[in-house]
Scaffold this motif. Sequence first.
Motif, PDB file in Angstrom:
ATOM      1  N   GLN A  80       0.655  -1.266   0.068  1.00 33.27           N
ATOM      2  CA  GLN A  80       0.195   0.024   0.013  1.00 33.27           C
ATOM      3  C   GLN A  80       0.906   1.243   0.096  1.00 33.27           C
ATOM      4  OE1 GLN A  80      -3.267   0.465   2.813  1.00 33.27           O
ATOM      5  NE2 GLN A  80      -3.363  -1.815   3.292  1.00 33.27           N
ATOM      6  N   LEU A  81       2.186   1.103   0.341  1.00 31.24           N
ATOM      7  CA  LEU A  81       2.947   2.298   0.701  1.00 31.24           C
ATOM      8  C   LEU A  81       3.887   2.533  -0.565  1.00 31.24           C
ATOM      9  CD1 LEU A  81       4.431   1.092   4.031  1.00 31.24           C
ATOM     10  CD2 LEU A  81       2.555   2.741   3.703  1.00 31.24           C
ATOM     11  N   LEU A  82       4.122   3.865  -0.764  1.00 25.50           N
ATOM     12  CA  LEU A  82       5.027   4.147  -1.876  1.00 25.50           C
ATOM     13  C   LEU A  82       6.507   3.591  -1.625  1.00 25.50           C
ATOM     14  CD1 LEU A  82       5.669   5.394  -4.621  1.00 25.50           C
ATOM     15  CD2 LEU A  82       6.357   7.456  -3.296  1.00 25.50           C
ATOM     16  N   ASN A  83       6.810   2.631  -2.422  1.00 30.09           N
ATOM     17  CA  ASN A  83       8.152   2.070  -2.512  1.00 30.09           C
ATOM     18  C   ASN A  83       9.344   3.052  -2.075  1.00 30.09           C
ATOM     19  OD1 ASN A  83      10.734   0.940  -3.360  1.00 30.09           O
ATOM     20  ND2 ASN A  83       9.508  -1.025  -3.634  1.00 30.09           N
ATOM     21  N   ALA A  84      10.268   2.757  -0.984  1.00 30.01           N
ATOM     22  CA  ALA A  84      11.169   3.622  -0.810  1.00 30.01           C
ATOM     23  C   ALA A  84      12.155   4.048  -2.085  1.00 30.01           C
ATOM     24  CB  ALA A  84      12.428   2.910   0.282  1.00 30.01           C
ATOM     25  N   TYR A  85      12.287   3.156  -2.870  1.00 37.12           N
ATOM     26  CA  TYR A  85      12.917   3.397  -4.213  1.00 37.12           C
ATOM     27  C   TYR A  85      12.159   4.499  -4.877  1.00 37.12           C
ATOM     28  CZ  TYR A  85      15.341  -0.565  -2.521  1.00 37.12           C
ATOM     29  OH  TYR A  85      16.168  -1.623  -1.606  1.00 37.12           O
ATOM     30  N   GLY A  86      10.859   4.236  -5.027  1.00 37.30           N
ATOM     31  CA  GLY A  86       9.947   5.219  -5.734  1.00 37.30           C
ATOM     32  C   GLY A  86      10.035   6.716  -4.892  1.00 37.30           C
TER      33      GLY A  86
END
Length: 478
Positions: free
Chosen positions: A201-207
């Motif tokens: 559900q979260l925006l990926n750290a790499y994103g």
Amino acid sequence: MSKFTNDIHQLIEYIGGKENIVNVSHCATRLRFVLKDPKKADIDKIEDIKSVKGSFTQAGQFQVIIGNEVSTFYNELIQIADIEEATKEDTKVAGRQNLNPLQRLVSHLAEIFAPIIPAIVVGGLILGFRNIIGDIKMLEGGTKTLTEVSQFWAGTHHFLWLIGEAIFHFLPVGITWSIARKTGTTQILGIVLGITLVSPQLLNAYGVAGGAEIPVWDFGFAQVQMIGYQAQVIPAMLAGYLLVFLEKKLRKVVPEYISMIVVPFLSLVPTVLVAHIILGPVGWKIGTVISNGVYGGLTSTLKWLFAALFGFLYAPLVITGLHHMTNAIDLQLMSEFGGTNLWPMIALSNIAQGSAVLAIIFLNKKNEEEKQVSIPATISAYLGVTEPAMFGINLKYSYPFLGAMIGSALAAIFSVGTGVMANSIGVGGLPGILSIQPQHMGKFAIAMLIAIIVPFGLTMVLSKNKKWANKELAKHKG
């Protein structure tokens, strides 16, 4: 009366008597004592006992190397000394009374990362193999990779990412679980907390790092960013310890008949909220500062000095136990830069210690008794575990330890100077080359040769120098 009886009576006497023993357990080759007064142990006399292969103090424990028959020795020891059996965990807990605050912190870090190291080792090997088949253009005149010419290898490359992603992207789950496990709190809550830090559900750290628009939870009066902390170490540690703190405090005040309902809820929900509002962003920032500082030091104009110091001092750090702190730094470097230039130096230090022992084997080739320690110690060091080599041989003679430190420093300078990077941590010693990114394997192989030749040569040279050669070599030299 067994062959160990006399040796055991001597050990008890020289260690300060059975009244000086708080606790004793054993591992594969060593007795692990926790002593009331470590100063009462007469190390010189203990190491002169026929069955004893060496000794050292680590993590508040006085450890005596016996060898493969340690379990037999231990069983007779506890009978003669009339003390109770103990587990390694009991000894670890008791040993902390002899540690200062910094050593206790390092001990805690080591116990958090130890259970997840096997997974990280597997992940590093998988990443290395994927790089070999997917990135190195080894076919059709150096123009194509294996995955470009073979559907089988393309499928293998794709499939292996399933495991690699599970290990590294979801690393926070392993960390929060390990913290809960170590502290004796509810392990499933640690696992759930870790999942909330890496949820799809979260925006990926790499994103986030790539500048993508960050979604939010909108509570009307406030908004909280929905950021994932994939591969992040410090946010997971901060959140894990908050969960442990809340659960332990709540269990003291909540009545037992409602604790199963109240404690998990009031521990987990506030922790997840605080993790995403405060601890995650703060931990990410701390991790970024640390990794940028280390990476900057290893890529600056003074990188040779940084490498020399780290290579030279890593083995002494192992003696103190402070080397465990590098695990968190390595993992942070991997998340920030896609690899680590710190781990290759650790693998080279392992090799250097083994090479110094190899020289001692050559010098003392007629000493069959010492070979029982030195040969297994060399193999162990070349496979990434240096304690038997350092405590059983190199520190005993002193000059092999110095030779290994110098060789490690020179190998580290070459490694850092040529930009060697590892995919992951965990595979040490000679197998460490499997963790190296494929384009750097040739350079790392040269660094390995330095870590083999220099310590071996220096140990041989120093053995001829009266300033360094001590009575031990004179006594054992054939």
